[in-house]
Write a protein that holds these residues in place. Sequence first.
Motif, PDB file in Angstrom:
ATOM      1  N   CYS A 142       0.833  -1.195   0.000  1.00  0.00           N
ATOM      2  CA  CYS A 142       0.000   0.000   0.000  1.00  0.00           C
ATOM      3  C   CYS A 142       0.873   1.251   0.000  1.00  0.00           C
ATOM      4  CB  CYS A 142      -0.975   0.006   1.188  1.00  0.00           C
ATOM      5  SG  CYS A 142      -0.231   0.380   2.758  1.00  0.00           S
ATOM      6  N   PRO A 143       0.295   2.389  -0.390  1.00  0.00           N
ATOM      7  CA  PRO A 143       1.075   3.625  -0.458  1.00  0.00           C
ATOM      8  C   PRO A 143       1.588   4.050   0.917  1.00  0.00           C
ATOM      9  CG  PRO A 143      -1.033   3.863  -1.615  1.00  0.00           C
ATOM     10  CD  PRO A 143      -1.102   2.583  -0.821  1.00  0.00           C
ATOM     11  N   PRO A 144       2.771   4.654   0.978  1.00  0.00           N
ATOM     12  CA  PRO A 144       3.327   5.097   2.261  1.00  0.00           C
ATOM     13  C   PRO A 144       2.594   6.324   2.799  1.00  0.00           C
ATOM     14  CG  PRO A 144       4.771   5.759   0.462  1.00  0.00           C
ATOM     15  CD  PRO A 144       3.666   4.955  -0.153  1.00  0.00           C
ATOM     16  N   GLU A 145       2.740   6.532   4.091  1.00  0.00           N
ATOM     17  CA  GLU A 145       2.032   7.603   4.817  1.00  0.00           C
ATOM     18  C   GLU A 145       2.066   8.979   4.134  1.00  0.00           C
ATOM     19  OE1 GLU A 145       0.301   7.139   7.848  1.00  0.00           O
ATOM     20  OE2 GLU A 145      -0.383   9.183   7.490  1.00  0.00           O
ATOM     21  N   PRO A 146       3.240   9.495   3.760  1.00  0.00           N
ATOM     22  CA  PRO A 146       3.242  10.855   3.173  1.00  0.00           C
ATOM     23  C   PRO A 146       2.425  10.928   1.886  1.00  0.00           C
ATOM     24  CG  PRO A 146       5.496  10.037   3.506  1.00  0.00           C
ATOM     25  CD  PRO A 146       4.581   8.909   3.814  1.00  0.00           C
ATOM     26  N   ALA A 147       2.358   9.816   1.159  1.00  0.00           N
ATOM     27  CA  ALA A 147       1.571   9.796  -0.084  1.00  0.00           C
ATOM     28  C   ALA A 147       0.087   9.910   0.233  1.00  0.00           C
ATOM     29  CB  ALA A 147       1.851   8.516  -0.861  1.00  0.00           C
ATOM     30  N   ARG A 148      -0.299   9.337   1.368  1.00  0.00           N
ATOM     31  CA  ARG A 148      -1.723   9.382   1.741  1.00  0.00           C
ATOM     32  C   ARG A 148      -2.183  10.819   1.995  1.00  0.00           C
ATOM     33  NH1 ARG A 148      -0.637   4.294   3.982  1.00  0.00           N
ATOM     34  NH2 ARG A 148      -0.215   4.963   6.101  1.00  0.00           N
ATOM     35  N   ASP A 149      -1.286  11.625   2.559  1.00  0.00           N
ATOM     36  CA  ASP A 149      -1.637  13.028   2.790  1.00  0.00           C
ATOM     37  C   ASP A 149      -1.928  13.725   1.468  1.00  0.00           C
ATOM     38  OD1 ASP A 149      -1.212  12.593   5.469  1.00  0.00           O
ATOM     39  OD2 ASP A 149       0.852  13.352   5.438  1.00  0.00           O
ATOM     40  N   LEU A 150      -1.091  13.441   0.456  1.00  0.00           N
ATOM     41  CA  LEU A 150      -1.298  14.058  -0.857  1.00  0.00           C
ATOM     42  C   LEU A 150      -2.592  13.563  -1.500  1.00  0.00           C
ATOM     43  CD1 LEU A 150       2.322  13.937  -2.332  1.00  0.00           C
ATOM     44  CD2 LEU A 150       1.135  15.909  -1.353  1.00  0.00           C
ATOM     45  N   MET A 151      -2.875  12.263  -1.314  1.00  0.00           N
ATOM     46  CA  MET A 151      -4.117  11.706  -1.867  1.00  0.00           C
ATOM     47  C   MET A 151      -5.331  12.382  -1.261  1.00  0.00           C
ATOM     48  SD  MET A 151      -3.776   7.633  -2.109  1.00  0.00           S
ATOM     49  CE  MET A 151      -2.130   7.304  -1.567  1.00  0.00           C
ATOM     50  N   ALA A 152      -5.260  12.628   0.045  1.00  0.00           N
ATOM     51  CA  ALA A 152      -6.392  13.274   0.730  1.00  0.00           C
ATOM     52  C   ALA A 152      -6.645  14.659   0.149  1.00  0.00           C
ATOM     53  CB  ALA A 152      -6.115  13.357   2.229  1.00  0.00           C
ATOM     54  N   GLN A 153      -5.588  15.261  -0.400  1.00  0.00           N
ATOM     55  CA  GLN A 153      -5.721  16.594  -1.029  1.00  0.00           C
ATOM     56  C   GLN A 153      -5.937  16.484  -2.533  1.00  0.00           C
ATOM     57  OE1 GLN A 153      -2.023  18.601   0.104  1.00  0.00           O
ATOM     58  NE2 GLN A 153      -2.157  17.547   2.074  1.00  0.00           N
ATOM     59  N   ASN A 154      -6.158  15.258  -3.009  1.00  0.00           N
ATOM     60  CA  ASN A 154      -6.371  15.012  -4.445  1.00  0.00           C
ATOM     61  C   ASN A 154      -5.184  15.449  -5.304  1.00  0.00           C
ATOM     62  OD1 ASN A 154      -9.025  13.833  -4.331  1.00  0.00           O
ATOM     63  ND2 ASN A 154      -9.765  15.864  -3.758  1.00  0.00           N
ATOM     64  N   ASP A 155      -3.983  15.408  -4.713  1.00  0.00           N
ATOM     65  CA  ASP A 155      -2.785  15.771  -5.468  1.00  0.00           C
ATOM     66  C   ASP A 155      -2.131  14.500  -6.023  1.00  0.00           C
ATOM     67  OD1 ASP A 155      -0.483  16.795  -6.554  1.00  0.00           O
ATOM     68  OD2 ASP A 155       0.414  17.388  -4.631  1.00  0.00           O
ATOM     69  N   LEU A 156      -2.756  13.935  -7.041  1.00  0.00           N
ATOM     70  CA  LEU A 156      -2.243  12.673  -7.581  1.00  0.00           C
ATOM     71  C   LEU A 156      -0.893  12.860  -8.251  1.00  0.00           C
ATOM     72  CD1 LEU A 156      -5.335  10.799  -9.053  1.00  0.00           C
ATOM     73  CD2 LEU A 156      -4.320  10.677  -6.775  1.00  0.00           C
ATOM     74  N   LYS A 157      -0.700  13.988  -8.921  1.00  0.00           N
ATOM     75  CA  LYS A 157       0.599  14.212  -9.562  1.00  0.00           C
ATOM     76  C   LYS A 157       1.715  14.250  -8.526  1.00  0.00           C
ATOM     77  CE  LYS A 157      -0.605  16.041 -14.039  1.00  0.00           C
ATOM     78  NZ  LYS A 157      -0.490  17.109 -15.035  1.00  0.00           N
ATOM     79  N   GLY A 158       1.406  14.784  -7.362  1.00  0.00           N
ATOM     80  CA  GLY A 158       2.369  14.793  -6.265  1.00  0.00           C
ATOM     81  C   GLY A 158       2.688  13.381  -5.801  1.00  0.00           C
ATOM     82  N   VAL A 159       1.659  12.542  -5.728  1.00  0.00           N
ATOM     83  CA  VAL A 159       1.850  11.142  -5.336  1.00  0.00           C
ATOM     84  C   VAL A 159       2.721  10.434  -6.365  1.00  0.00           C
ATOM     85  CG1 VAL A 159       0.690   8.922  -4.929  1.00  0.00           C
ATOM     86  CG2 VAL A 159      -0.388  11.046  -4.151  1.00  0.00           C
ATOM     87  N   TRP A 160       2.411  10.651  -7.623  1.00  0.00           N
ATOM     88  CA  TRP A 160       3.169   9.976  -8.688  1.00  0.00           C
ATOM     89  C   TRP A 160       4.637  10.406  -8.656  1.00  0.00           C
ATOM     90  CZ3 TRP A 160      -0.969  11.302 -13.013  1.00  0.00           C
ATOM     91  CH2 TRP A 160      -2.156  10.598 -12.724  1.00  0.00           C
ATOM     92  N   ALA A 161       4.875  11.688  -8.451  1.00  0.00           N
ATOM     93  CA  ALA A 161       6.252  12.183  -8.395  1.00  0.00           C
ATOM     94  C   ALA A 161       6.980  11.534  -7.217  1.00  0.00           C
ATOM     95  CB  ALA A 161       6.275  13.692  -8.271  1.00  0.00           C
ATOM     96  N   MET A 162       6.278  11.386  -6.097  1.00  0.00           N
ATOM     97  CA  MET A 162       6.879  10.774  -4.900  1.00  0.00           C
ATOM     98  C   MET A 162       7.274   9.325  -5.173  1.00  0.00           C
ATOM     99  SD  MET A 162       5.147  10.664  -1.104  1.00  0.00           S
ATOM    100  CE  MET A 162       5.050  12.423  -0.831  1.00  0.00           C
ATOM    101  N   ALA A 163       6.514   8.660  -6.048  1.00  0.00           N
ATOM    102  CA  ALA A 163       6.803   7.261  -6.381  1.00  0.00           C
ATOM    103  C   ALA A 163       7.838   7.143  -7.501  1.00  0.00           C
ATOM    104  CB  ALA A 163       5.512   6.555  -6.813  1.00  0.00           C
ATOM    105  N   GLY A 164       8.380   8.299  -7.943  1.00  0.00           N
ATOM    106  CA  GLY A 164       9.344   8.256  -9.047  1.00  0.00           C
ATOM    107  C   GLY A 164       8.673   8.094 -10.394  1.00  0.00           C
ATOM    108  N   LEU A 165       7.389   8.455 -10.455  1.00  0.00           N
ATOM    109  CA  LEU A 165       6.606   8.304 -11.698  1.00  0.00           C
ATOM    110  C   LEU A 165       6.053   9.648 -12.150  1.00  0.00           C
ATOM    111  CD1 LEU A 165       4.541   5.185 -10.485  1.00  0.00           C
ATOM    112  CD2 LEU A 165       6.416   5.123 -12.156  1.00  0.00           C
ATOM    113  N   ALA A 166       6.884  10.681 -12.036  1.00  0.00           N
ATOM    114  CA  ALA A 166       6.425  12.037 -12.345  1.00  0.00           C
ATOM    115  C   ALA A 166       5.948  12.155 -13.789  1.00  0.00           C
ATOM    116  CB  ALA A 166       7.549  13.037 -12.093  1.00  0.00           C
ATOM    117  N   VAL A 167       4.883  12.902 -13.981  1.00  0.00           N
ATOM    118  CA  VAL A 167       4.437  13.243 -15.324  1.00  0.00           C
ATOM    119  C   VAL A 167       4.499  14.759 -15.466  1.00  0.00           C
ATOM    120  CG1 VAL A 167       2.927  11.246 -15.665  1.00  0.00           C
ATOM    121  CG2 VAL A 167       2.007  13.303 -14.594  1.00  0.00           C
ATOM    122  N   SER A 168       4.767  15.204 -16.685  1.00  0.00           N
ATOM    123  CA  SER A 168       4.900  16.650 -16.881  1.00  0.00           C
ATOM    124  C   SER A 168       3.524  17.288 -17.019  1.00  0.00           C
ATOM    125  CB  SER A 168       5.743  16.936 -18.104  1.00  0.00           C
ATOM    126  OG  SER A 168       5.264  16.200 -19.198  1.00  0.00           O
TER     127      SER A 168
END
Length: 168
Positions: A142-168
Motif C-alpha cells: 500500500c502507499p506510504p504515509e506521506p503519499a496518503r496526505d497528498l491523496m487526501a488533497q487530491n494531489d495525484l501528480k504529487g503522489v506519482w512524483a513521490m513514487a518516481g513516476l512524475a508526469v509533466s
Amino acid sequence: MDPHSEARLQVVHPVLADKVRQMAATLLQEGIEIRVVQGLRTYQEQAALYAQGRTAPGSIVTNAKPGFSYHNAGLAVDCIPGVRGSNPWQPNWTDRVHGQLTPDYDRMVQVGKSLGLVSGADFASITDDPHFQMTGSFPIGCPPEPARDLMAQNDLKGVWAMAGLAVS
Ligand SMILES: [Zn+2]
C-alpha cells in the motif's frame, strides 16, 4: 478500448493507462476482450466505501481505509475479460476454478506482467485477479504515509512524483 474503459483510463497514471491499452490490444488479437471495470477511486470515495457497514448503513464492502489502496492513487486498475464471443460484451467473472486461474484470466495476468505491471493474482494474502498496479518506488502492499496526505488533497501528480513516476 470501449468508451467506459477509456474514460477510466483517462484519470489514472498515463503510463499505466498505456500499458493497459497495450495489454488489451495483445489480448484482443487472441480473442480476449478485456474491459477496465475500476480505475481511480478517490480518497473521499474510499472513505465513503470504508464507512459502509461501519459508521454508515449497509454491509462492509472493503477493508481498505482511504489512502491504503493504489486505486486511491490512480496507480491501479481492475480488468475483466469478456465471455468469448459475447455480443454485447459480457463479463467473465470466473477467474479461478479449484484455485487455478481460468485460461483467459491466466493469459491476461501473463500479458499484464510482461508489460511490467504487478498482478493482484500474485498477492500473498488475498488474491485479486482483476487487479493490476504500477507503483514505482512504493511498496507493493500500500502507499506510504506521506503519499496518503497528498491523496487526501487530491494531489495525484504529487503522489506519482513521490513514487518516481512524475508526469509533466
Ligand atoms: Zn483493484
